[in-house]
Design a protein around this motif. Structure first.
Motif, PDB file in Angstrom:
ATOM      1  N   SER A  53     -22.558   5.837  19.203  1.00 19.65           N
ATOM      2  CA  SER A  53     -23.513   5.950  20.310  1.00 19.65           C
ATOM      3  C   SER A  53     -24.623   6.947  20.023  1.00 19.65           C
ATOM      4  O   SER A  53     -25.748   6.780  20.503  1.00 19.65           O
ATOM      5  N   TYR A  70     -10.986  -1.695  13.867  1.00 18.89           N
ATOM      6  CA  TYR A  70     -11.979  -1.314  14.875  1.00 18.89           C
ATOM      7  C   TYR A  70     -13.013  -2.403  15.191  1.00 18.89           C
ATOM      8  O   TYR A  70     -14.047  -2.097  15.790  1.00 18.89           O
ATOM      9  N   SER A  71     -12.791  -3.644  14.813  1.00 24.40           N
ATOM     10  CA  SER A  71     -13.824  -4.669  14.999  1.00 24.40           C
ATOM     11  C   SER A  71     -14.234  -4.831  16.459  1.00 24.40           C
ATOM     12  O   SER A  71     -15.414  -5.095  16.760  1.00 24.40           O
ATOM     13  N   ASP A  72     -13.293  -4.654  17.390  1.00 26.35           N
ATOM     14  CA  ASP A  72     -13.652  -4.805  18.802  1.00 26.35           C
ATOM     15  C   ASP A  72     -14.662  -3.759  19.241  1.00 26.35           C
ATOM     16  O   ASP A  72     -15.593  -4.044  20.005  1.00 26.35           O
ATOM     17  N   ILE A  73     -14.519  -2.542  18.725  1.00 25.35           N
ATOM     18  CA  ILE A  73     -15.476  -1.484  19.051  1.00 25.35           C
ATOM     19  C   ILE A  73     -16.825  -1.774  18.396  1.00 25.35           C
ATOM     20  O   ILE A  73     -17.878  -1.676  19.038  1.00 25.35           O
ATOM     21  N   GLN A  96     -26.500   5.214  16.401  1.00 27.22           N
ATOM     22  CA  GLN A  96     -27.080   3.880  16.598  1.00 27.22           C
ATOM     23  C   GLN A  96     -27.406   3.183  15.266  1.00 27.22           C
ATOM     24  O   GLN A  96     -28.568   2.816  14.994  1.00 27.22           O
ATOM     25  N   LYS A 125     -16.480   5.681  18.947  1.00 28.31           N
ATOM     26  CA  LYS A 125     -17.463   5.243  19.942  1.00 28.31           C
ATOM     27  C   LYS A 125     -18.552   6.294  20.127  1.00 28.31           C
ATOM     28  O   LYS A 125     -19.744   5.965  20.229  1.00 28.31           O
ATOM     29  N   LEU A 166     -18.173  -4.592  17.488  1.00 26.75           N
ATOM     30  CA  LEU A 166     -18.859  -5.734  18.093  1.00 26.75           C
ATOM     31  C   LEU A 166     -19.405  -5.434  19.487  1.00 26.75           C
ATOM     32  O   LEU A 166     -20.251  -6.181  20.001  1.00 26.75           O
ATOM     33  N   SER A 167     -18.939  -4.332  20.081  1.00 28.79           N
ATOM     34  CA  SER A 167     -19.412  -3.977  21.425  1.00 28.79           C
ATOM     35  C   SER A 167     -20.745  -3.243  21.409  1.00 28.79           C
ATOM     36  O   SER A 167     -21.343  -3.020  22.463  1.00 28.79           O
ATOM     37  N   PHE A 168     -21.245  -2.876  20.213  1.00 26.70           N
ATOM     38  CA  PHE A 168     -22.510  -2.135  20.114  1.00 26.70           C
ATOM     39  C   PHE A 168     -23.634  -3.068  19.682  1.00 26.70           C
ATOM     40  O   PHE A 168     -23.628  -3.604  18.567  1.00 26.70           O
ATOM     41  N   ASP A 169     -24.614  -3.248  20.556  1.00 25.74           N
ATOM     42  CA  ASP A 169     -25.737  -4.139  20.274  1.00 25.74           C
ATOM     43  C   ASP A 169     -26.668  -3.598  19.192  1.00 25.74           C
ATOM     44  O   ASP A 169     -27.430  -4.371  18.594  1.00 25.74           O
ATOM     45  N   ARG A 221     -10.406   6.095  18.268  1.00 28.53           N
ATOM     46  CA  ARG A 221     -11.345   5.187  18.919  1.00 28.53           C
ATOM     47  C   ARG A 221     -12.410   5.919  19.735  1.00 28.53           C
ATOM     48  O   ARG A 221     -13.592   5.571  19.693  1.00 28.53           O
TER      49      ARG A 221
END
Length: 548
Positions: free
Chosen positions: A138, A155-158, A141, A134, A160-163, A130
Motif C-alpha cells: 500500500s 500470497y496470490s489473493d493479496i 504501490q 499489505k 490480486l487485490s491491489f489494482d 499478511r
C-alpha cells in the motif's frame, strides 16, 4: 572515471539543511573519511555490472544446503537477459518493481536486472506475514511484481487485490495466469555491449527497503543510486584471504543486501542458506571453506558454548562479523579461545536508512573489545543529550545521530522534520558514546531503557550478563510494571540444551554481577524460543505481552 565527493557537503535534503549543516559544525562531531571515490556516472547498476564483467567461471553464489552454484558469467548473463526482457515488457524509469521470493540463486541477479532498466526495486519478505505485506504494498504501490511460485501460492489473493499491480511475472514455470520470465527471454544479450539505463544518481531511487518495524509498521526507506554505491564500496574487505563469505540473513535487509554487493564487487564467492540455524552455518563453513561469516549475536553465543560446534572443521574461518546487538567481551574471548584459527570477531553497527554507520574494519588502532568501531567513510556522527539536544563529547552517553550522502533520500510519506534535527542529523534512537580514540560503543535503544526506583537500567547489559551463564542460550529482558518503583527488570531465557538451570540460580548469578537496582526483581521466565524479527532483532514487545 571516478569522482571525489566531499561527503560533508553532499546532502539530499533541502538546501536550507545543507547550508546549516556546513555552518553549524561542532568540535564534538566525529567524521569518517570525507574524501570518498565513487564513479562519476553515479549509476548503481553500472557500478556493479562493470565489476561483474571482470569475472567469468569463478563462483558468485552457492546455496549451502544443496551446493547449487552460479558462476559470475551465468550470473551476469541472467541479469542482462532478464533486464532486456523487462525493458521489452515496458519496465523503465519511474516504475516500481517488487520481488517476492525465497532465497535462491536467481534472486540477486533479478534485483540487478530491475535496476539496469532504470526502475526502482522493492522486496517483500515471505515471512513477514499478511498484514505487513499489505502495508508494504500500500505504501510503495508497485506496478510490476516478480515472484517465485511459492510466494504466489502463499500470497496470490493479496497480490490480486491491489489494482496498482499491472503485471505479474514468475521466476518459475507452471504458474497459471502469470507470465514466466523464461518465456520472455528468447536469446542471450551480449554482456559486453549491454549498458544499464542512465540515471540521475543523487536523485533517482534504486531501492525501496523497509525499516525494521520494531516500534510499529515498517516505513519505506528510499535509497538513491548514490546511496547504494556508497553502501557497496568494498574497500574494508579487500583482504585477499577473504575469498568466501557466509551470509546469515535475508536479501530483504540493508545489511545482507549490501554485504552481498560488496563481495560481488570484489569478485568473491557468497555462500547463503535458507534455513538459518547454527548447524547449517557450521556445515556451510566446513563444506564450502568459508573465510568470513556475517552472523547474529545468538550464533556467536552458541559458538562460545555448544560442544557440537567442535565437531566441525572451522579452520577456514578467519573473521566473524556480528550485527544486530552488541557482544559481551567475555563472549568474544571465549569464541577466540575455542577456535584458535579465528583471527577476529568484529561488530557492525548500521541501519536501513544509512548503511554501516561504524565498523571495526575502519579502526586505525586495531579493534577494541566491545566497540562497534569508528565512523565509516562519508559519515558524520554526533552524540546528543536526549533531552537538551546538546552535542556531547567523548565518554558521554547520549543519542547517536548521523548525516552524510549515504543517508537515505527519505521515508515514503514522512516529512524530514519528523526524523531530522535542526542541523540535518538523523536521530537513530540508539544510546551510545565514543571514547577518546573515537571508537563507538552502543548502550541500548533509547525507547527500551527501563527505570526502576529512579535508576536507568539497560536491558542489553543484563542480557549480555545472562548469556555468559553456561545454562543460558538466549536471554531477553523487559520491564514488569511495579507501581511507584516503575519497572522491575524481568528476564526471559531459552535454556542451553542439555543443561539444567533454575530461576533462583540465574537471579542469584545476576545479583553478584550488578548493582541492587539492576537485579532481576521481576524474576526469570523460561521459554522455548526467543521472539525475533527476520533481521534477528529481539522483539521486546512480544516479551512484554507474555508478562500478562
Amino acid at each position: 572515471m571516478l569522482a571525489n565527493l566531499r561527503c560533508d557537503e553532499l546532502s539530499l535534503q533541502a538546501s536550507v539543511i545543507r547550508l546549516s549543516s556546513r555552518m553549524m559544525n561542532d568540535d564534538f562531531y566525529v567524521y569518517g573519511d570525507q574524501n570518498v571515490q565513487v564513479p562519476a556516472h553515479l549509476n548503481f547498476g553500472k557500478f556493479i555490472l562493470d565489476r561483474l564483467r571482470l569475472k567469468k567461471d569463478e563462483i558468485a553464489l552457492e546455496l549451502g544446503e544443496t551446493r547449487e552454484k552460479l558462476t559470475y558469467k551465468e550470473f551476469t548473463q541472467y541479469a542482462v537477459n532478464m533486464s532486456a526482457a523487462l525493458t521489452k515488457l515496458g519496465v523503465g524509469p519511474g516504475d516500481i518493481v517488487a520481488v517476492g521470493s525465497e532465497k535462491r540463486n536467481e534472486f540477486v541477479p533479478t534485483v540487478l536486472a530491475i535496476v539496469f532498466t532504470g526502475a526502482t526495486y522493492t522486496p517483500y519478505d515471505l515471512k513477514s506475514g499478511r498484514a505487513v505485506l499489505k502495508h508494504k504494498i500500500s505504501i510503495t504501490q508497485p506496478k510490476y511484481f516478480i515472484c517465485s511460485s511459492f510466494f504466489w501460492q502463499t500470497y496470490s489473493d493479496i497480490l490480486l487485490s491491489f489494482d496498482c499491480i499491472e503485471k505479474f511475472i514468475t521466476l518459475d514455470d507452471g504458474v497459471d495466469s502469470v507470465i514466466s520470465i523464461r518465456t520472455l527471454v528468447t536469446n542471450d544479450v551480449d554482456i559486453n555491449k549491454f549498458e544499464p539505463m542512465q540515471v540521475q544518481g543523487q536523485v533517482d531511487i534504486a531501492f525501496i527497503l523497509y525499516s525494521s518495524g520494531t516500534t510499529g509498521m515498517p516505513k519505506g526507506v528510499q535509497l538513491t543510486h548514490l546511496n547504494c554505491i556508497l553502501n557497496s564500496l568494498p574497500d574494508d574487505f579487500s583482504d585477499e584471504s577473504l575469498q568466501t563469505a557466509f551470509l546469515f540473513g535475508e536479501w530483504y535487509h540493508n545489511y545482507d543486501t549490501f554485504m552481498t554487493y560488496k563481495f560481488l564487487a570484489l569478485g568473491r564467492k557468497i555462500v547463503y542458506v535458507n534455513e538459518a540455524e547454527p548447524q547449517t552455518f557450521l556445515k556451510s563453513v566446513q563444506d564450502c571453506g568459508v573465510n568470513i561469516a556475517f552472523i547474529v549475536p545468538s550464533f556467536v553465543c552458541y559458538l562460545s558454548k555448544a560442544m557440537e560446534a567442535e565437531k566441525y572443521d572451522l579452520d577456514s574461518l578467519k573473521i566473524i562479523y556480528s550485527r544486530s546487538s552488541p557482544l559481551h567481551n567475555k563472549t568474544i574471548q571465549r569464541v577466540k579461545t575455542r577456535f584458535p584459527k579465528l583471527k577476529n570477531i568484529l561488530q557492525g553497527y548500521g541501519m536501513t536508512e544509512a548503511g554501516e554507520l561504524t565498523s571495526e574494519s575502519w579502526g586505525t588502532k586495531g579493534c577494541k573489545a566491545g566497540s562497534v568501531g569508528m565512523a565509516s567513510p562519508g559519515i558524520t556522527l554526533k552524540v546528543a543529550d536526549p533531552e537538551t539536544r546538546k552535542t556531547l563529547g567523548p565518554n558521554q552517553t547520549g543519542e547517536i545521530c548521523l548525516r552524510g550522502p549515504v543517508f537515505m533520500k527519505g521515508y515514503i510519506g514522512v516529512p524530514p522534520s519528523k526524523y531530522l534535527d535542526e542541523q540535518g542529523f538523523f536521530k537513530t534512537g540508539d544510546l551510545g558514546y565514543y571514547d577518546d580514540d573515537k571508537y563507538f560503543f552502543i548502550v541500548e535503544r533509547l525507547k527500551e531503557i527501563l527505570v526502576y526506583d529512579g535508576y536507568k537500567v539497560a536491558p542489553l547489559e543484563l542480557e549480555t550478563i545472562l548469556q555468559l551463564h553456561p545454562g543460558v542460550r538466549e536471554a531477553g529482558v523487559v520491564g514488569k510494571p511495579a507501581g511507584v518503583f516503575g519497572e522491575e527488570p524481568t528476564a526471559f531465557v531459552v535454556k542451553q540444551p542439555g543443561v539444567e538451570v533454575t530461576e533462583k540460580e540465574l537471579i542469584d548469578y545476576v545479583a553478584t554481577e550488578v548493582p541492587p537496582y539492576m537485579q532481576l526483581r521481576g524474576g526469570v521466565k523460561f521459554i522455548q524460543e526467543m521472539p525475533r524479527n527476520p533481521r534477528g532483532k529481539l522483539m521486546r514487545q512480544h516479551l512484554r505481552e507474555m508478562l500478562n
